[in-house]
Motif scaffolding. Structure first.
Motif, PDB file in Angstrom:
ATOM      1  N   MET A   1      -2.443   1.089 -10.539  1.00 26.65           N
ATOM      2  CA  MET A   1      -2.422   0.295  -9.309  1.00 26.65           C
ATOM      3  C   MET A   1      -2.391   1.257  -8.124  1.00 26.65           C
ATOM      4  O   MET A   1      -1.554   2.156  -8.074  1.00 26.65           O
ATOM      5  CB  MET A   1      -1.197  -0.614  -9.257  1.00 26.65           C
ATOM      6  CG  MET A   1      -1.083  -1.414  -7.957  1.00 26.65           C
ATOM      7  SD  MET A   1       0.440  -2.375  -7.848  1.00 26.65           S
ATOM      8  CE  MET A   1       1.655  -1.087  -7.590  1.00 26.65           C
ATOM      9  N   VAL A   2      -3.311   1.082  -7.180  1.00 28.23           N
ATOM     10  CA  VAL A   2      -3.336   1.914  -5.983  1.00 28.23           C
ATOM     11  C   VAL A   2      -3.241   1.021  -4.754  1.00 28.23           C
ATOM     12  O   VAL A   2      -3.764  -0.091  -4.729  1.00 28.23           O
ATOM     13  CB  VAL A   2      -4.608   2.787  -5.912  1.00 28.23           C
ATOM     14  CG1 VAL A   2      -4.617   3.803  -7.034  1.00 28.23           C
ATOM     15  CG2 VAL A   2      -5.874   1.940  -5.934  1.00 28.23           C
ATOM     16  N   GLU A   3      -2.564   1.537  -3.732  1.00 28.56           N
ATOM     17  CA  GLU A   3      -2.348   0.803  -2.480  1.00 28.56           C
ATOM     18  C   GLU A   3      -2.683   1.714  -1.308  1.00 28.56           C
ATOM     19  O   GLU A   3      -2.213   2.858  -1.254  1.00 28.56           O
ATOM     20  CB  GLU A   3      -0.898   0.323  -2.396  1.00 28.56           C
ATOM     21  CG  GLU A   3      -0.420  -0.078  -1.016  1.00 28.56           C
ATOM     22  CD  GLU A   3      -1.208  -1.206  -0.390  1.00 28.56           C
ATOM     23  OE1 GLU A   3      -1.531  -1.113   0.814  1.00 28.56           O
ATOM     24  OE2 GLU A   3      -1.514  -2.187  -1.111  1.00 28.56           O
ATOM     25  N   ARG A   4      -3.498   1.229  -0.371  1.00 28.69           N
ATOM     26  CA  ARG A   4      -3.937   2.030   0.772  1.00 28.69           C
ATOM     27  C   ARG A   4      -2.784   2.463   1.655  1.00 28.69           C
ATOM     28  O   ARG A   4      -2.749   3.587   2.153  1.00 28.69           O
ATOM     29  CB  ARG A   4      -4.944   1.221   1.597  1.00 28.69           C
ATOM     30  CG  ARG A   4      -5.383   1.900   2.882  1.00 28.69           C
ATOM     31  CD  ARG A   4      -6.343   1.045   3.659  1.00 28.69           C
ATOM     32  NE  ARG A   4      -5.732  -0.212   4.083  1.00 28.69           N
ATOM     33  CZ  ARG A   4      -6.369  -1.126   4.811  1.00 28.69           C
ATOM     34  NH1 ARG A   4      -7.630  -0.931   5.157  1.00 28.69           N
ATOM     35  NH2 ARG A   4      -5.753  -2.246   5.159  1.00 28.69           N
ATOM     36  N   ASP A   5      -1.808   1.575   1.850  1.00 26.62           N
ATOM     37  CA  ASP A   5      -0.659   1.890   2.698  1.00 26.62           C
ATOM     38  C   ASP A   5       0.565   2.030   1.803  1.00 26.62           C
ATOM     39  O   ASP A   5       0.648   2.937   0.994  1.00 26.62           O
ATOM     40  CB  ASP A   5      -0.482   0.800   3.755  1.00 26.62           C
ATOM     41  CG  ASP A   5       0.441   1.199   4.888  1.00 26.62           C
ATOM     42  OD1 ASP A   5       1.245   2.120   4.698  1.00 26.62           O
ATOM     43  OD2 ASP A   5       0.383   0.591   5.964  1.00 26.62           O
ATOM     44  N   ASP A   6       1.507   1.135   1.916  1.00 23.89           N
ATOM     45  CA  ASP A   6       2.708   1.184   1.078  1.00 23.89           C
ATOM     46  C   ASP A   6       2.833  -0.126   0.328  1.00 23.89           C
ATOM     47  O   ASP A   6       2.266  -1.155   0.729  1.00 23.89           O
ATOM     48  CB  ASP A   6       3.942   1.419   1.962  1.00 23.89           C
ATOM     49  CG  ASP A   6       5.227   1.582   1.150  1.00 23.89           C
ATOM     50  OD1 ASP A   6       5.142   2.046  -0.002  1.00 23.89           O
ATOM     51  OD2 ASP A   6       6.305   1.245   1.671  1.00 23.89           O
ATOM     52  N   PHE A   7       3.569  -0.112  -0.771  1.00 23.00           N
ATOM     53  CA  PHE A   7       3.841  -1.352  -1.489  1.00 23.00           C
ATOM     54  C   PHE A   7       4.444  -2.363  -0.508  1.00 23.00           C
ATOM     55  O   PHE A   7       5.409  -2.056   0.203  1.00 23.00           O
ATOM     56  CB  PHE A   7       4.825  -1.109  -2.641  1.00 23.00           C
ATOM     57  CG  PHE A   7       4.407  -0.004  -3.574  1.00 23.00           C
ATOM     58  CD1 PHE A   7       3.157   0.007  -4.155  1.00 23.00           C
ATOM     59  CD2 PHE A   7       5.272   1.041  -3.856  1.00 23.00           C
ATOM     60  CE1 PHE A   7       2.765   1.043  -5.005  1.00 23.00           C
ATOM     61  CE2 PHE A   7       4.910   2.069  -4.706  1.00 23.00           C
ATOM     62  CZ  PHE A   7       3.649   2.071  -5.285  1.00 23.00           C
ATOM     63  N   SER A   8       3.875  -3.544  -0.443  1.00 21.47           N
ATOM     64  CA  SER A   8       4.382  -4.623   0.409  1.00 21.47           C
ATOM     65  C   SER A   8       4.188  -4.354   1.899  1.00 21.47           C
ATOM     66  O   SER A   8       4.863  -4.947   2.725  1.00 21.47           O
ATOM     67  CB  SER A   8       5.877  -4.877   0.128  1.00 21.47           C
ATOM     68  OG  SER A   8       6.298  -6.080   0.722  1.00 21.47           O
ATOM     69  N   SER A   9       3.244  -3.487   2.254  1.00 21.13           N
ATOM     70  CA  SER A   9       3.068  -3.164   3.668  1.00 21.13           C
ATOM     71  C   SER A   9       2.367  -4.264   4.447  1.00 21.13           C
ATOM     72  O   SER A   9       2.415  -4.279   5.671  1.00 21.13           O
ATOM     73  CB  SER A   9       2.268  -1.857   3.812  1.00 21.13           C
ATOM     74  OG  SER A   9       0.999  -1.990   3.203  1.00 21.13           O
TER      75      SER A   9
END
Length: 720
Positions: free
Chosen positions: A129-137
């Motif tokens: 799993m990859v997220e551009r910003d932060d988890f829950s951003s």
């Protein structure tokens, strides 16, 4: 004659017995013993052996560099060849074993994406799993903080005879119970009051709340009930008296949304998922057969450190797009001509001081001036009010507009006592979250938006899931994984080496981990050793303040032991440990270190907004805490002066989207450290200050000579 009397007696006894049985059944249904999540004893007791403390041995996750290394291992060239969505040829430099290919690559680290990662990992799949910003951003940190079925959806279902609305409520009520069972430290039951201003409305709302209870079935905990005017005012003394005839109270869940999101990601990582924040997908990769087989990404942290971020490839059998309101951007990487499915809607919330609402009861106004619903809820010691619902443009950090803020304040004034003035200066923070309302691309535009979530699979194999709400994240994740298993012909398998999430040999009851979905029973990080009395053990061992200990327990569960151990000694008699990062709130320095070492926090806003919630609770207090957070993280992550300066600028910019007054955006770090955050110009007192401008004191009250009164500012007339 005798037989007639006997018959009458028998009927009387039968009626009496029937009434007694019916009444007893009703009483039992209302007052029967209930297993309320969070009130039971801890599944794992406090870490004491014969009265001697033994530090818990919690399992750790791979650090961020190790996770990125795992992503890069998957970059072997596919036997069919890899072509990106723009038809550019891609070549892998290193060939890795087939086992390094992921079963699933999840794009997006919000509630749904993290839920998918956990679901897939607990089915034995290899998932990244990859997220551009932060988890829950994004939207996942900007909710109303409720875990609810939706009383207004139930009302619509009845009025419009809409089965889809009914099914949505039924599903959400079931998921509400799973939510509270798997994370009792992060979620809890909350009584919510519906004020009644006319007697004829009482039966209507009573029937509605009882129907809500009935739909919840065995998953319901507390039953709704009616309160007289006097009882309503006793429970909620801030209410307006002249329009109140009584109130209905029903129960729903409340939670800490971003900490729940982070806990989902960390639990998934413990189960073997590769979860990395601040990694952006730049393009999708396709094989010669036109099917998606991976993505190109870059590490944005390298850019923040002043380096050039090199792109690398992640190879996967299937890709799930769980980017919420941004899902159309990912869909266009797959097919630039695809029709948009998201109709973004802005939901604005404001934060007010805690004294505007009791700390154990919320309020809902089901009929505002324009027909919308507004909630007024206690949260983290403050009061949250919202929300609005209006079309908006898609932005990464949208700003709450003054018009929406004023509308919420006006609606709050309608049901609060006229003696209570709710002013613009009482707004401690304000934010806008983007709801990803979705339209089914396979249907005509005239059919409108779907009420629930939507799963769409493109011809090249991009699975997109969007819509829905926080409460149903688990069900959404389950359906997305089910569809992906079929689409990509994946093989699930039992998890035979399940991590000891509890730090002991205790395993989750009901979590089979046999290859089928078990997330309804998989308890999250922190849940196993949590109990309502855990804070007492923390105080006794670490010498924490009571407020701080309670805060750590309900935000970290049993991981509060680790957070407390990371707190600096205060060098005072009491508290022994825990330096507050803001004097107004119970957040402490150990949380910063824990966020960096155990929760992948990479920026100051990762800590201030999503690991702690200070930016959401009080934007100006977050600005005052920013220097300490930057310095502490700088020590942990070896930031140089340039990185620290960038963190300051990025932090100021983000706090601007959280309602920080415009004149505070110009403050330098030196200004903040010199205490200039609380200084206001004359015209700003009614706009941003929580208190009136200092004025004169009564002559009879003054005990000091002119110019010597320390209780008011020197430039006040009384000090001249």
């Amino acid at each position: 004659m005798a037989s007639t009397r006997t018959s009458r007696l028998a009927r009387t006894l039968a009626y009496t017995g029937g009434a007694a049985v019916l009444g007893g059944g009703v009483l039992y249904a209302v007052y029967r013993p209930r297993n309320i999540p969070g009130l039971e004893a801890a599944q794992v007791p406090p870490p004491y052996n014969a009265g001697v403390f033994k530090a818990p041995n919690f399992p750790g996750v791979k650090n961020r560099d190790e996770q990125i290394a795992d992503l890069k291992k998957s970059a072997a060239a596919n036997r069919k060849g890899i072509v990106d969505s723009l038809t550019t040829k891609q070549h892998a430099d290193n060939i890795s074993p087939e086992d390094d290919e992921y079963d699933l690559l999840v794009i997006g680290g919000g509630a749904t994406g993290a839920g998918i990662a956990l679901d897939a990992a607990t089915r034995g799949l290899k998932v990244a799993m990859v997220e551009r910003d932060d988890f829950s951003s994004g939207t996942s940190s900007k909710s109303t903080k409720l875990v609810h079925g939706g009383v207004r959806y139930l009302e619509k279902a009845v009025k419009e005879l809409d089965y889809n609305q009914y099914a949505l409520v039924k599903e959400a009520l079931r998921e509400r119970r799973y939510f509270l069972d798997t994370a009792p430290h992060l979620s809890s039951w909350l009584p919510i009051m519906i004020p009644i201003d006319k007697w004829w409305k009482a039966p209507y709302f009573w029937a509605g709340t009882k129907c809500y209870d009935f739909l919840a079935g065995a998953e319901n905990i507390e039953s709704s009930y009616f309160m007289t005017k006097s009882k309503a005012l006793e429970a909620f003394p801030m209410l307006r008296r002249d329009r109140l005839v009584g109130a209905l109270v029903y129960y729903d869940g409340a939670h800490n949304d971003s900490r729940m999101n982070v806990s989902l990601a960390m639990t998934a990582a413990l189960y073997g998922a590769t979860c990395v924040n601040h990694v952006e997908v730049t393009s999708l990769l396709k094989g010669e057969d036109g099917r998606l087989c991976g993505a190109k990404v870059k590490d944005k942290v390298e850019e923040k450190d002043g380096k050039t971020a090199k792109e690398f490839v992640i190879r996967a059998k299937g890709i799930i797009n769980a980017t919420g309101p941004f899902c159309d951007a990912i869909r266009k990487m797959d097919d630039n001509d695809v029709q948009d499915i998201v109709a973004p809607s802005s939901g604005v919330h404001i934060i007010l001081p805690g004294y505007f609402a009791p700390q154990n009861m919320g309020l809902i106004d089901p009929a505002t001036s324009d027909g919308r619903v507004i909630f007024f809820l206690p949260w983290q010691g403050n009061t949250i009010a919202g929300t609005t619902d209006a079309p908006t443009a898609i932005k990464q950090n949208p700003v709450a507009g003054e018009e929406e803020i004023e509308w919420i304040l006006k609606e709050c004034k309608n049901y609060l006592s006229p003696d209570i003035s709710v002013r613009r200066g009482d707004v401690l923070a304000a934010w806008s979250g983007i709801r990803p309302l979705v339209r089914d691309p396979k249907k005509a535009k005239t059919e409108g938006l779907v009420r629930n979530h939507l799963i769409d699979t493109s011809s090249s194999g991009l699975v997109t899931i969007s819509g829905g709400k926080w409460t149903t994240y688990r069900q959404m994740a389950e359906e997305a994984v089910d569809d992906s298993i079929k689409e990509f012909k994946l093989q699930t398998k039992p998890v035979t080496d399940a991590p000891r999430v509890s730090g002991t040999d205790v395993q989750d009851k009901g979590a089979k981990l046999d290859g089928s979905c078990s997330t309804h029973a998989v308890r999250l990080v922190g849940a196993h050793g949590y109990s309502k009395t855990l804070f007492i053990n923390l105080i006794q061992h670490y010498g924490l303040e009571t407020e701080v200990a309670k805060h750590l327990c309900v935000n970290y569960g049993d991981r509060a032991w680790t957070v407390a151990a990371l707190c600096s000694p205060t060098e005072t008699r009491y508290p022994v440990r825990g330096t507050r990062i803001s004097t107004l709130y119970p957040f402490v320095d150990g949380e910063i270190r824990y966020a960096v070492r155990h929760e992948y926090a990479q920026t100051a806003m990762d800590v201030l907004a999503r690991r702690t919630r200070l930016a959401f609770l009080n934007a100006q207090a977050a600005l005052e805490a920013l220097p300490l957070v930057i310095d502490t993280m700088g020590e942990e992550l070896n930031w140089n002066a340039a990185r620290r300066e960038n963190e300051w600028k990025d932090g100021i910019s983000f706090l601007g989207s959280m309602g920080l007054p415009k004149n505070k955006l110009k403050l330098s770090r030196k200004d903040v450290e010199e205490g200039k955050v609380g200084k206001y110009e004359d015209e700003e007192y009614g706009l941003y200050a929580r208190h009136d401008k200092p004025g004169e004191v009564l002559e009879s009250d003054s005990k000091f000579k002119s110019g010597e009164n320390p209780t008011i500012e020197r430039d006040a007339e009384a000090n001249q």
